[in-house]
Design a protein around this motif. Structure first.
Motif, PDB file in Angstrom:
ATOM      1  N   GLY A 576       0.772  -1.228   0.000  1.00 21.78           N
ATOM      2  CA  GLY A 576       0.000   0.000   0.000  1.00 21.78           C
ATOM      3  C   GLY A 576       0.807   1.283   0.000  1.00 21.78           C
ATOM      4  N   ARG A 577       2.032   1.243  -0.487  1.00 23.53           N
ATOM      5  CA  ARG A 577       2.835   2.454  -0.474  1.00 23.53           C
ATOM      6  C   ARG A 577       3.161   2.830  -1.903  1.00 23.53           C
ATOM      7  NH1 ARG A 577       5.784   3.364   4.444  1.00 23.53           N
ATOM      8  NH2 ARG A 577       4.911   2.051   6.072  1.00 23.53           N
ATOM      9  N   GLY A 578       2.713   4.017  -2.301  1.00 23.29           N
ATOM     10  CA  GLY A 578       2.979   4.468  -3.657  1.00 23.29           C
ATOM     11  C   GLY A 578       4.324   5.141  -3.748  1.00 23.29           C
ATOM     12  N   GLY A 579       4.634   5.614  -4.972  1.00 19.71           N
ATOM     13  CA  GLY A 579       5.913   6.264  -5.213  1.00 19.71           C
ATOM     14  C   GLY A 579       6.125   7.484  -4.358  1.00 19.71           C
ATOM     15  N   VAL A 580       5.030   8.146  -3.989  1.00 20.76           N
ATOM     16  CA  VAL A 580       5.170   9.368  -3.208  1.00 20.76           C
ATOM     17  C   VAL A 580       5.717   9.057  -1.821  1.00 20.76           C
ATOM     18  CG1 VAL A 580       3.955  11.336  -2.252  1.00 20.76           C
ATOM     19  CG2 VAL A 580       3.260  10.402  -4.443  1.00 20.76           C
ATOM     20  N   ARG A 581       5.234   7.959  -1.233  1.00 22.71           N
ATOM     21  CA  ARG A 581       5.575   7.722   0.172  1.00 22.71           C
ATOM     22  C   ARG A 581       6.926   7.068   0.357  1.00 22.71           C
ATOM     23  NH1 ARG A 581       0.047   5.845   0.899  1.00 22.71           N
ATOM     24  NH2 ARG A 581      -1.187   7.743   0.987  1.00 22.71           N
ATOM     25  N   THR A 582       7.366   6.215  -0.577  1.00 22.09           N
ATOM     26  CA  THR A 582       8.635   5.535  -0.336  1.00 22.09           C
ATOM     27  C   THR A 582       9.795   6.209  -1.062  1.00 22.09           C
ATOM     28  OG1 THR A 582       8.000   4.009  -2.064  1.00 22.09           O
ATOM     29  CG2 THR A 582       7.661   3.301   0.184  1.00 22.09           C
ATOM     30  N   ALA A 583       9.680   6.366  -2.396  1.00 21.99           N
ATOM     31  CA  ALA A 583      10.783   6.981  -3.133  1.00 21.99           C
ATOM     32  C   ALA A 583      10.811   8.493  -2.899  1.00 21.99           C
ATOM     33  CB  ALA A 583      10.649   6.669  -4.620  1.00 21.99           C
ATOM     34  N   GLY A 584       9.631   9.088  -2.680  1.00 18.24           N
ATOM     35  CA  GLY A 584       9.526  10.545  -2.548  1.00 18.24           C
ATOM     36  C   GLY A 584      10.408  11.155  -1.471  1.00 18.24           C
ATOM     37  N   PRO A 585      10.358  10.622  -0.226  1.00 13.88           N
ATOM     38  CA  PRO A 585      11.175  11.237   0.829  1.00 13.88           C
ATOM     39  C   PRO A 585      12.673  11.199   0.520  1.00 13.88           C
ATOM     40  CG  PRO A 585       9.522   9.777   1.776  1.00 13.88           C
ATOM     41  CD  PRO A 585       9.452   9.588   0.292  1.00 13.88           C
ATOM     42  N   ILE A 586      13.120  10.140  -0.139  1.00 22.29           N
ATOM     43  CA  ILE A 586      14.550  10.054  -0.472  1.00 22.29           C
ATOM     44  C   ILE A 586      14.889  11.100  -1.535  1.00 22.29           C
ATOM     45  CG2 ILE A 586      16.360   8.557  -1.407  1.00 22.29           C
ATOM     46  CD1 ILE A 586      14.869   6.186  -0.198  1.00 22.29           C
ATOM     47  N   PHE A 587      14.003  11.211  -2.535  1.00 23.57           N
ATOM     48  CA  PHE A 587      14.189  12.239  -3.560  1.00 23.57           C
ATOM     49  C   PHE A 587      14.274  13.617  -2.904  1.00 23.57           C
ATOM     50  CE2 PHE A 587      12.623  15.554  -6.281  1.00 23.57           C
ATOM     51  CZ  PHE A 587      13.198  15.294  -7.511  1.00 23.57           C
ATOM     52  N   ARG A 588      13.356  13.860  -1.988  1.00 23.01           N
ATOM     53  CA  ARG A 588      13.271  15.158  -1.335  1.00 23.01           C
ATOM     54  C   ARG A 588      14.562  15.473  -0.559  1.00 23.01           C
ATOM     55  NH1 ARG A 588      11.438  18.025   3.094  1.00 23.01           N
ATOM     56  NH2 ARG A 588       9.931  19.643   2.524  1.00 23.01           N
ATOM     57  N   GLU A 589      15.041  14.470   0.213  1.00 21.76           N
ATOM     58  CA  GLU A 589      16.265  14.668   0.992  1.00 21.76           C
ATOM     59  C   GLU A 589      17.449  14.987   0.079  1.00 21.76           C
ATOM     60  OE1 GLU A 589      17.084  14.426   4.413  1.00 21.76           O
ATOM     61  OE2 GLU A 589      14.923  14.761   4.587  1.00 21.76           O
ATOM     62  N   ILE A 590      17.545  14.263  -1.034  1.00 18.34           N
ATOM     63  CA  ILE A 590      18.681  14.472  -1.933  1.00 18.34           C
ATOM     64  C   ILE A 590      18.571  15.848  -2.593  1.00 18.34           C
ATOM     65  CG2 ILE A 590      19.845  13.630  -4.018  1.00 18.34           C
ATOM     66  CD1 ILE A 590      18.964  10.796  -3.203  1.00 18.34           C
ATOM     67  N   ALA A 591      17.333  16.244  -2.981  1.00 22.65           N
ATOM     68  CA  ALA A 591      17.150  17.558  -3.615  1.00 22.65           C
ATOM     69  C   ALA A 591      17.529  18.672  -2.639  1.00 22.65           C
ATOM     70  CB  ALA A 591      15.708  17.710  -4.082  1.00 22.65           C
ATOM     71  N   ILE A 592      17.140  18.525  -1.373  1.00 15.70           N
ATOM     72  CA  ILE A 592      17.473  19.551  -0.374  1.00 15.70           C
ATOM     73  C   ILE A 592      18.983  19.578  -0.131  1.00 15.70           C
ATOM     74  CG2 ILE A 592      17.259  20.122   2.093  1.00 15.70           C
ATOM     75  CD1 ILE A 592      14.329  19.352   1.904  1.00 15.70           C
ATOM     76  N   TYR A 593      19.586  18.384  -0.078  1.00  9.85           N
ATOM     77  CA  TYR A 593      21.044  18.290   0.104  1.00  9.85           C
ATOM     78  C   TYR A 593      21.779  18.993  -1.050  1.00  9.85           C
ATOM     79  CZ  TYR A 593      25.595  16.110  -0.489  1.00  9.85           C
ATOM     80  OH  TYR A 593      26.929  15.897  -0.721  1.00  9.85           O
ATOM     81  N   LEU A 594      21.341  18.723  -2.292  1.00  9.70           N
ATOM     82  CA  LEU A 594      22.000  19.349  -3.454  1.00  9.70           C
ATOM     83  C   LEU A 594      21.810  20.864  -3.422  1.00  9.70           C
ATOM     84  CD1 LEU A 594      21.056  16.788  -6.260  1.00  9.70           C
ATOM     85  CD2 LEU A 594      23.345  17.235  -5.364  1.00  9.70           C
ATOM     86  N   PRO A 699      16.744  24.392   9.504  1.00  7.13           N
ATOM     87  CA  PRO A 699      17.870  25.351   9.520  1.00  7.13           C
ATOM     88  C   PRO A 699      18.790  25.210   8.312  1.00  7.13           C
ATOM     89  CG  PRO A 699      18.108  23.667  11.222  1.00  7.13           C
ATOM     90  CD  PRO A 699      16.741  23.508  10.649  1.00  7.13           C
ATOM     91  N   ARG A 700      18.791  24.013   7.655  1.00  5.97           N
ATOM     92  CA  ARG A 700      19.672  23.836   6.503  1.00  5.97           C
ATOM     93  C   ARG A 700      19.270  24.732   5.350  1.00  5.97           C
ATOM     94  NH1 ARG A 700      18.858  17.628   5.591  1.00  5.97           N
ATOM     95  NH2 ARG A 700      16.811  18.350   6.233  1.00  5.97           N
ATOM     96  N   LEU A 701      17.978  25.123   5.332  1.00  4.62           N
ATOM     97  CA  LEU A 701      17.487  25.863   4.172  1.00  4.62           C
ATOM     98  C   LEU A 701      17.807  27.354   4.246  1.00  4.62           C
ATOM     99  CD1 LEU A 701      14.103  24.053   3.786  1.00  4.62           C
ATOM    100  CD2 LEU A 701      16.057  23.922   2.266  1.00  4.62           C
ATOM    101  N   GLY A 702      17.853  27.897   5.464  1.00  2.00           N
ATOM    102  CA  GLY A 702      18.181  29.318   5.613  1.00  2.00           C
ATOM    103  C   GLY A 702      17.259  30.189   4.782  1.00  2.00           C
ATOM    104  N   GLU A 703      17.870  31.016   3.954  1.00  2.00           N
ATOM    105  CA  GLU A 703      17.128  31.967   3.123  1.00  2.00           C
ATOM    106  C   GLU A 703      16.197  31.260   2.140  1.00  2.00           C
ATOM    107  OE1 GLU A 703      17.457  35.728   2.817  1.00  2.00           O
ATOM    108  OE2 GLU A 703      17.666  35.044   4.877  1.00  2.00           O
ATOM    109  N   ALA A 704      16.500  29.997   1.840  1.00  2.00           N
ATOM    110  CA  ALA A 704      15.733  29.306   0.811  1.00  2.00           C
ATOM    111  C   ALA A 704      14.395  28.793   1.328  1.00  2.00           C
ATOM    112  CB  ALA A 704      16.545  28.133   0.263  1.00  2.00           C
ATOM    113  N   ALA A 705      14.177  28.862   2.649  1.00  2.00           N
ATOM    114  CA  ALA A 705      12.949  28.310   3.207  1.00  2.00           C
ATOM    115  C   ALA A 705      11.737  29.037   2.621  1.00  2.00           C
ATOM    116  CB  ALA A 705      12.955  28.453   4.724  1.00  2.00           C
ATOM    117  N   GLY A 706      10.703  28.291   2.308  1.00  2.00           N
ATOM    118  CA  GLY A 706       9.498  28.907   1.768  1.00  2.00           C
ATOM    119  C   GLY A 706       8.328  27.972   1.925  1.00  2.00           C
ATOM    120  N   ILE A 707       7.135  28.539   2.187  1.00  2.00           N
ATOM    121  CA  ILE A 707       5.925  27.726   2.241  1.00  2.00           C
ATOM    122  C   ILE A 707       5.105  28.075   1.018  1.00  2.00           C
ATOM    123  CG2 ILE A 707       3.741  27.350   3.469  1.00  2.00           C
ATOM    124  CD1 ILE A 707       5.302  27.790   6.061  1.00  2.00           C
ATOM    125  N   ARG A 708       4.733  27.053   0.265  1.00  2.00           N
ATOM    126  CA  ARG A 708       3.987  27.291  -0.946  1.00  2.00           C
ATOM    127  C   ARG A 708       2.566  27.712  -0.596  1.00  2.00           C
ATOM    128  NH1 ARG A 708       3.645  25.759  -6.516  1.00  2.00           N
ATOM    129  NH2 ARG A 708       5.843  25.259  -6.452  1.00  2.00           N
TER     130      ARG A 708
END
Ligand SMILES: [Zn+2]
Length: 761
Positions: A576-594, A699-708
């Motif tokens: 019951g886990r789609g792409g959003v829930r399993t692969a998504g968080p890893i994608f998100r972490e890597i995008a934030i890291y980059l 805190p890693r985001l600093g100035e880049a933090a934003g809420i859509r």
């Protein structure tokens, strides 16, 4: 004077001369018959292949033909301490003798006799080299042949060439030959960077490499190293202070490991080398060893969080626009003996919805507009095997008229099948092939209309590279993994330059990117707390295979494309886990890291002549005053001038009403929308942030933090306010710089208003 025998008669003298000459001739004849094949000096016969990252960090040193790690190092790239220490330890008259050193031999023989065992070698460096090149038994004839060859080496080669060969071939431990492999294995430094202590340690090893590098030989190694340091001091190479300081250092040899990083990648590079590069011994790749390590850490951390979900993960990170592979993670743990060495980035798997963007791009090429409504109503089609298929959506509902933008971003299935119908199976297969998904397209015929739903198979590497092609404006090129390949002489081998293929128009690629970067359009399919919403714009698509066996998340910012797959190697479902829930968080972490490393966000770069126009939010037509809500969509001038007004909305008796086209009436009746169809899509609805959300500032985001901040049915005419003060919306949605506290965001249009409360901590 001397008690030599006195030769008396001339006859006797002649006989003696003849005998001596005869022995001499016999010796010369024998000596010239000793085999001496200079091919043995060709280092290619023993050289390892080294795989390096883009900065020269070693990832892998293979074992050469003799089962040893051997890395050719020119004398000029060796620390002078190492050269001096080796000469001092092995052959102090090296530069003065003709290949043999009788003084050293006699001295060694005397020491051996005195100690009743063979301890001192007494062989010159040249003799030792001859022994390494042409191994002989330790007998007197063997030693004689070795001596003959030493003299011949000295006649043919310079002293430095002989020393260079010796230092590249001497044994420095089990499976380690030469100082290049030794300095890398024991100290992880290049041979020119070795200090006196390290140089003396290496110079101490060749006489008994296996024993001296073992735990038991540690004390002996220390004594021998200190002896070498003393010799260096005596010969004036080291001052007393430097020698003392070097002698104070403990001996620390790292355990020998052939693998230092990115093991799946190194395996793959070595296995996929083109024939022209088979003679390469040094491969400088595009991989970034540091980024690789950090991505591996993100993957491991995600795995501990996910618990019992998918058991395997694969990740590919490439640069944009050149598709250079920066990181490749093929499994959770390469050292896992059961399945760790399987490289899941190369495994063929069902991509689910992750293929849909390619079909939409091909449809945009053929005139579809992102504003065109696609009918998301129950449909049935027959697959090539005659089975009746009824595609359903991830959320289990049908949504009636859905603009192509929303249909793609929300990954609705029925509209995707309609898009594929529109493109045609032949053109779809050709398009996929040109987009770099050729493997998949080869067996595509059998999938029929299910093709766009992702029932074929692709590899993560191909899929990630295909997305890089999307980011390049519809121009595919193969992934790049090599920057430089050198042979054992240090000569660069020619690399082939990548072939490019355009598979869709730049404008179509732009429209797909813009849609996949649109979090508001994604909301109807995934809800508004989607984990892939990032605080800066990225283009991203998820996919899930039938039965939740594979979950994908692929996308890019301005500088990198990231592909993530999660699933099980045995194909069992991750419940019951789609792409959003399993692969998504890893994608998100890597995008934030980059992002933290300076990777730029994705920026909309519309092709010349394309501008945003206001259209009806429901029908996508030119808005009329009866239209309840409007949105912005990209058009070029020609398409816009041909655009027809909305045909859905009408005024009747002073009230707004929707006249459903024939194809939607059954759906509207089932959805209970026909009678109450008035304003069905009219009033604005804030989709982000969600009511009651609590945001934690990262805190890693600093100035880049934003809420859509985004809403449905809130076009350019919508009025927005945050905590009671009006805020200007540059159309569509925007990022609000978060401030700790409780907040109220409000949107109002002529059709209604919506209010959402949320907090930031
Ligand atoms: Zn309308």
């Amino acid at each position: 004077v001397a008690d030599f025998p006195v030769i008396r008669s001339s006859q006797e003298r002649r006989r003696m001369l003849l005998a001596t000459a005869g022995i001499g001739v016999a010796f010369v004849l024998w000596a010239t018959s000793v085999p001496f094949d200079t091919h043995a000096l060709d280092y290619r016969t023993i050289a390892s292949v080294r795989v390096l990252d883009r900065h020269g960090t070693p990832l892998r040193t293979t074992l050469g033909n003799q089962g040893t790690a051997a890395v050719w190092t020119p004398l000029s790239n060796m620390s002078p301490y190492l050269i001096q220490a080796t000469i001092a330890a092995e052959d102090k008259r090296f530069y003065r003798h003709p290949g043999l050193d009788p003084l050293a031999t006699l001295r060694a023989a005397w020491t051996d006799l005195a100690q009743h065992k063979l301890v001192a070698g007494g062989s010159t460096i040249t003799q030792q080299l001859a022994g390494m090149l042409w191994p002989e038994p330790r007998t007197i004839p063997g030693k004689l042949r070795e001596a003959v060859r030493a003299v011949r080496l000295e006649m043919l080669y310079s002293k430095n060439a002989i020393l260079e060969q010796y230092l590249n071939r001497a044994p420095y431990g089990p499976m380690i030959q030469g100082v290049g492999a030794a300095s890398e294995a024991y100290f992880q430094v290049s041979p020119d960077r070795m200090g006196p202590a390290q140089a003396a340690t290496l110079a101490a090893l060749p006489q008994a490499p296996t024993w001296l590098t073992s735990e038991a030989g540690k004390g002996a190694l220390r004594r021998r190293r200190d002896h070498v340091l003393a010799l260096l001091e005596r010969s004036g190479v080291l001052g007393a202070e430097a020698a003392h300081e070097a002698g104070e250092r403990p001996i620390e040899l790292l355990p020998h490991a052939q693998t230092r990083g990115a093991p799946h990648f190194a395996d793959w590079v070595l296995a996929s080398l083109p024939a022209l590069l088979r003679t390469a011994t040094s491969l400088r790749t595009t991989l970034d060893a540091r980024l690789q390590k950090d991505v591996e850490a993100i993957v491991r951390e995600a795995e501990t969080r996910q618990g019992d979900a998918a058991t395997q993960v694969a990740v590919v990170v490439e640069t944009l626009p050149s598709a250079e592979i920066l990181a490749m993670v093929g499994s959770l743990d390469w050292t896992d003996p059961r399945e760790g060495q399987v490289n899941a980035t190369l495994a063929r798997r069902q991509p689910g919805s992750a293929l849909k963007p390619f079909f939409y791009a091909l449809a945009f090429d053929r005139g579809l507009s992102p504003a065109d409504p696609l009918a998301d109503v129950p449909m049935h089609f027959v697959d090539p095997e005659g089975a009746d298929l009824s595609p359903r959506n991830f959320d289990g509902r049908y949504h009636g008229p859905v603009r192509a933008r929303v249909a793609l971003a929300s990954s609705f299935n029925v509209p995707a099948v309609r898009v594929q119908e529109r493109v045609g199976i032949g053109r779809a297969i050709e398009g996929l092939r040109n987009a770099g998904l050729g493997d998949f397209a080869n067996d595509a015929d059998q999938y029929g209309l299910g093709l766009t739903l992702g029932v074929g198979e692709v590899t993560l590497l191909d899929l990630t590279t295909a997305y890089a092609g999307l980011a390049r404006g519809g121009v595919w090129q193969p992934p790049t993994y090599l920057q430089e390949a050198d042979d054992s002489r240090g000569c660069a081998l020619p690399l082939s330059s990548p072939v490019e293929k355009r598979w869709c128009r730049a404008s179509s690629a732009f429209l797909v990117e813009d849609i996949l970067a649109d979090d508001a359009a994604r909301t109807p399919g995934f809800g508004n707390a989607s984990v892939i919403d990032l605080p800066f714009p990225v283009v991203v698509k998820t996919g899930t295979s039938t039965g939740y066996r594979d979950a994908w998340c692929v996308g890019f910012d301005g500088d990198h494309v990231i592909g993530v797959w999660t699933g099980n190697f045995d194909g069992s479902p991750a419940h019951g886990r789609g792409g959003v829930r399993t692969a998504g968080p890893i994608f998100r972490e890597i995008a934030i890291y980059l992002h933290g490393r300076g990777s730029r966000p994705w920026v909309a770069q519309p092709p010349p002549g394309w501008t945003e126009r206001v259209v009806c939010a429901l029908s996508g037509g030119r808005p009329r005053d009866a239209c309840a809500g409007t949105v912005l969509e990209w058009f070029n001038d020609r398409d816009w001038s041909a655009r027809r007004p909305c045909s859905f909305h009408h005024w009747r008796d002073g009230r707004r009403e929707i006249a459903w086209p024939a194809g939607y009436r059954e759906w509207a009746a089932a959805a209970d929308l026909a009678p109450a169809g008035i304003d069905a899509s009219g009033s604005p609805q804030i989709t982000s942030p969600t009511g009651g959300s609590v945001y934690f500032l990262d805190p890693r985001l600093g100035e880049a933090a934003g809420i859509r901040v985004a809403a449905l049915n809130a076009g350019v005419d919508a009025r927005w306010s945050m905590d009671g003060s009006a805020i200007a919306m540059p159309g569509g949605d925007f990022y609000w710089r978060p401030v700790p506290g409780d907040h109220v965001v409000e949107v109002a249009t002529p059709a209604g208003r919506d209010v959402v409360r949320f907090s930031v901590r």
